[in-house]
Design an enzyme around this catalytic site. Structure first.
Site, PDB file in Angstrom:
ATOM      1  N   GLN A 199      -5.056  -0.487  -4.990  1.00  0.00           N
ATOM      2  CA  GLN A 199      -5.595  -1.627  -5.717  1.00  0.00           C
ATOM      3  C   GLN A 199      -6.300  -1.214  -7.005  1.00  0.00           C
ATOM      4  O   GLN A 199      -6.229  -1.919  -8.016  1.00  0.00           O
ATOM      5  CB  GLN A 199      -6.551  -2.408  -4.816  1.00  0.00           C
ATOM      6  CG  GLN A 199      -7.043  -3.711  -5.441  1.00  0.00           C
ATOM      7  CD  GLN A 199      -7.852  -4.540  -4.469  1.00  0.00           C
ATOM      8  OE1 GLN A 199      -7.600  -4.534  -3.267  1.00  0.00           O
ATOM      9  NE2 GLN A 199      -8.839  -5.269  -4.976  1.00  0.00           N
TER      10      GLN A 199
ATOM     11  N   CYS B  91      -3.297  -2.502   6.048  1.00  0.00           N
ATOM     12  CA  CYS B  91      -3.560  -1.199   6.667  1.00  0.00           C
ATOM     13  C   CYS B  91      -4.968  -1.144   7.252  1.00  0.00           C
ATOM     14  O   CYS B  91      -5.252  -0.293   8.108  1.00  0.00           O
ATOM     15  CB  CYS B  91      -3.348  -0.070   5.656  1.00  0.00           C
ATOM     16  SG  CYS B  91      -4.332  -0.206   4.160  1.00  0.00           S
TER      17      CYS B  91
ATOM     18  N   CYS C 187       0.841  -1.187   0.000  1.00  0.00           N
ATOM     19  CA  CYS C 187       0.000   0.000   0.000  1.00  0.00           C
ATOM     20  C   CYS C 187       0.887   1.250   0.000  1.00  0.00           C
ATOM     21  O   CYS C 187       1.790   1.376   0.831  1.00  0.00           O
ATOM     22  CB  CYS C 187      -0.895  -0.029   1.233  1.00  0.00           C
ATOM     23  SG  CYS C 187      -1.656   1.547   1.657  1.00  0.00           S
ATOM     24  N   GLU C 188       0.628   2.164  -0.925  1.00  0.00           N
ATOM     25  CA  GLU C 188       1.464   3.353  -1.005  1.00  0.00           C
ATOM     26  C   GLU C 188       1.195   4.351   0.117  1.00  0.00           C
ATOM     27  O   GLU C 188       1.976   5.271   0.331  1.00  0.00           O
ATOM     28  CB  GLU C 188       1.287   4.049  -2.358  1.00  0.00           C
ATOM     29  CG  GLU C 188      -0.051   4.704  -2.588  1.00  0.00           C
ATOM     30  CD  GLU C 188      -0.110   5.422  -3.934  1.00  0.00           C
ATOM     31  OE1 GLU C 188      -0.849   6.409  -4.023  1.00  0.00           O
ATOM     32  OE2 GLU C 188       0.573   5.008  -4.886  1.00  0.00           O
ATOM     33  N   HIS C 189       0.105   4.182   0.846  1.00  0.00           N
ATOM     34  CA  HIS C 189      -0.221   5.118   1.922  1.00  0.00           C
ATOM     35  C   HIS C 189       0.490   4.776   3.229  1.00  0.00           C
ATOM     36  O   HIS C 189       0.822   5.676   4.005  1.00  0.00           O
ATOM     37  CB  HIS C 189      -1.736   5.154   2.151  1.00  0.00           C
ATOM     38  CG  HIS C 189      -2.503   5.578   0.936  1.00  0.00           C
ATOM     39  ND1 HIS C 189      -3.652   4.940   0.506  1.00  0.00           N
ATOM     40  CD2 HIS C 189      -2.268   6.561   0.046  1.00  0.00           C
ATOM     41  CE1 HIS C 189      -4.100   5.526  -0.587  1.00  0.00           C
ATOM     42  NE2 HIS C 189      -3.281   6.508  -0.885  1.00  0.00           N
ATOM     43  N   HIS C 190       0.701   3.463   3.477  1.00  0.00           N
ATOM     44  CA  HIS C 190       1.318   3.069   4.743  1.00  0.00           C
ATOM     45  C   HIS C 190       2.495   2.115   4.551  1.00  0.00           C
ATOM     46  O   HIS C 190       3.142   1.727   5.530  1.00  0.00           O
ATOM     47  CB  HIS C 190       0.284   2.380   5.649  1.00  0.00           C
ATOM     48  CG  HIS C 190      -0.939   3.202   5.908  1.00  0.00           C
ATOM     49  ND1 HIS C 190      -2.099   3.074   5.173  1.00  0.00           N
ATOM     50  CD2 HIS C 190      -1.165   4.192   6.804  1.00  0.00           C
ATOM     51  CE1 HIS C 190      -3.000   3.941   5.608  1.00  0.00           C
ATOM     52  NE2 HIS C 190      -2.460   4.643   6.588  1.00  0.00           N
TER      53      HIS C 190
ATOM     54  N   HIS D 266      -6.083  -5.867   2.831  1.00  0.00           N
ATOM     55  CA  HIS D 266      -5.103  -4.801   3.042  1.00  0.00           C
ATOM     56  C   HIS D 266      -4.717  -4.762   4.517  1.00  0.00           C
ATOM     57  O   HIS D 266      -5.577  -4.564   5.384  1.00  0.00           O
ATOM     58  CB  HIS D 266      -5.690  -3.459   2.627  1.00  0.00           C
ATOM     59  CG  HIS D 266      -5.974  -3.353   1.158  1.00  0.00           C
ATOM     60  ND1 HIS D 266      -5.390  -2.392   0.358  1.00  0.00           N
ATOM     61  CD2 HIS D 266      -6.778  -4.083   0.338  1.00  0.00           C
ATOM     62  CE1 HIS D 266      -5.819  -2.536  -0.889  1.00  0.00           C
ATOM     63  NE2 HIS D 266      -6.664  -3.554  -0.922  1.00  0.00           N
TER      64      HIS D 266
END
Length: 212
Positions: free
Chosen positions: A139, A169, A98-101, A167
């Site tokens: 995704q 996250c 995941c690019e956010h976390h 996910h």
């Protein structure tokens, strides 16, 4: 809307982080040391001495898709074939981040296309999924990239991609909902335009064939 990728666009997808990175590996390792200190740890204790090196190595592996291109991956495995029935590769294991976390996304992809004079080696479909998965992702984009790559390479009658993933996250932090799955799809060409073809694809990925 059908996404078409030209050969020039495909070549531009090669992003070589090793040659272009403005940050050295030593600087990356130092950043991990800083994170460990910020978490209240001692990066010089025995168990953590090599952790910065391991973390950098692991992150480079998990994002190795940036260093790949479709040209290199395919290696000429596109063939002219007079076929017009659905080709489906189902249950392709998928591991992304995941690019956010920068936490894991774990799931499976189902990829189908209907040829229009050209076919691709079956293993290459799985490798295309892996190449895009081994990048920092969401995704929705991952699903579209896989479909767009096959559409651009083969110009088939249609492409369908469904990804089912969990996910970390959502599981390990935030709402903490283990067992939740996210499903995304990209339907192009005949899969978008013809409900019967789309339903055939959905039925095939939902029901496992029985082999004896």
């Amino acid at each position: 809307m059908t996404l078409s990728i030209s050969p020039d666009d495909i070549r531009k997808q090669l992003i070589n982080t090793e040659s272009k990175s403005p940050v050295s590996e030593a600087e990356m390792q130092q950043a991990v040391r800083t994170l460990l200190i910020g978490l209240g740890e001692d990066p010089d204790r025995e168990g953590l001495l090599d952790t910065p090196k391991r973390v950098v190595k692991a992150l480079k592996y998990l994002t190795s898709g940036y260093n790949q291109s479709l040209d290199e991956l395919l290696n000429g495995a596109v063939f002219h074939e007079d076929a017009n029935e659905m080709v489906l590769v189902r249950d392709i294991d998928l591991f992304s981040s995941c690019e956010h976390h920068i936490l894991p996304i774990i799931g499976r992809a189902h990829v189908a296309y209907i040829p229009n004079g050209k076919v691709i080696g079956l293993s290459k479909i799985a490798r295309i999924c892996e190449m895009y998965a081994r990048r920092l992702q969401v995704q929705e984009r991952l699903t579209s990239q896989i479909a767009g790559a096959i559409q651009g390479l083969l110009k088939p009658q249609g492409v369908a991609v469904v990804i089912e993933a969990t996910h970390m996250c959502m599981v390990m932090r935030g709402v903490q909902k283990p067992g939740s799955w996210t499903v995304t799809s990209s339907m192009q060409g005949v899969f978008a335009d013809d409900a019967k073809t789309r339903q055939e694809f959905m039925d095939l990925i939902r029901h496992r064939a029985s082999f004896h």
